[in-house]
Design an enzyme around this catalytic site. Structure first.
Site, PDB file in Angstrom:
ATOM      1  N   PRO A 164       2.193   9.718   4.865  1.00 33.28           N
ATOM      2  CA  PRO A 164       2.368   8.828   3.714  1.00 33.28           C
ATOM      3  C   PRO A 164       1.871   7.439   4.097  1.00 33.28           C
ATOM      4  O   PRO A 164       2.093   6.976   5.210  1.00 33.28           O
ATOM      5  CB  PRO A 164       3.874   8.835   3.464  1.00 33.28           C
ATOM      6  CG  PRO A 164       4.483   9.269   4.745  1.00 33.28           C
ATOM      7  CD  PRO A 164       3.449  10.086   5.467  1.00 33.28           C
ATOM      8  N   CYS A 165       1.177   6.809   3.204  1.00 26.12           N
ATOM      9  CA  CYS A 165       0.559   5.517   3.518  1.00 26.12           C
ATOM     10  C   CYS A 165       0.649   4.630   2.280  1.00 26.12           C
ATOM     11  O   CYS A 165      -0.275   4.602   1.470  1.00 26.12           O
ATOM     12  CB  CYS A 165      -0.885   5.746   3.955  1.00 26.12           C
ATOM     13  SG  CYS A 165      -1.727   4.299   4.558  1.00 26.12           S
TER      14      CYS A 165
END
Length: 84
Positions: A22-23
């Site tokens: 996740p970014c």
């Protein structure tokens, strides 16, 4: 969980996914083979954009990205455990 399953399938299945990260507002996925990725299937209503570069697929999904990435990782882990 349904969205996570659909994304994993569109990315070529658990066996094609090397890493999920996740970014912020996106989900960065490293895949084994880009040819196995069905970009049309990735374009779900909540997906704002898809960016592909090398073996990385970035799915821009806004504020839900972290939650979706976590569910995707759960699906991949479960599928990998079932293959062993």
């Amino acid at each position: 969980m349904e969205s996570a399953l659909a994304l994993v399938d569109a990315l070529g299945g658990s066996s094609n996914i090397i890493d999920i990260e996740p970014c912020s507002l996106r989900i960065r996925v490293e895949v084994g083979n880009q040819a196995n990725v069905n970009e049309d299937a990735l374009r779900m209503p909540f997906v704002l954009a898809v960016v592909r570069s090398g073996n990385i697929v970035q799915i821009i999904a806004g504020t839900e990205s972290d939650d979706i990435a976590e569910k995707m990782a759960t699906v991949v882990k479960r599928d990998t455990a079932n293959e062993a």
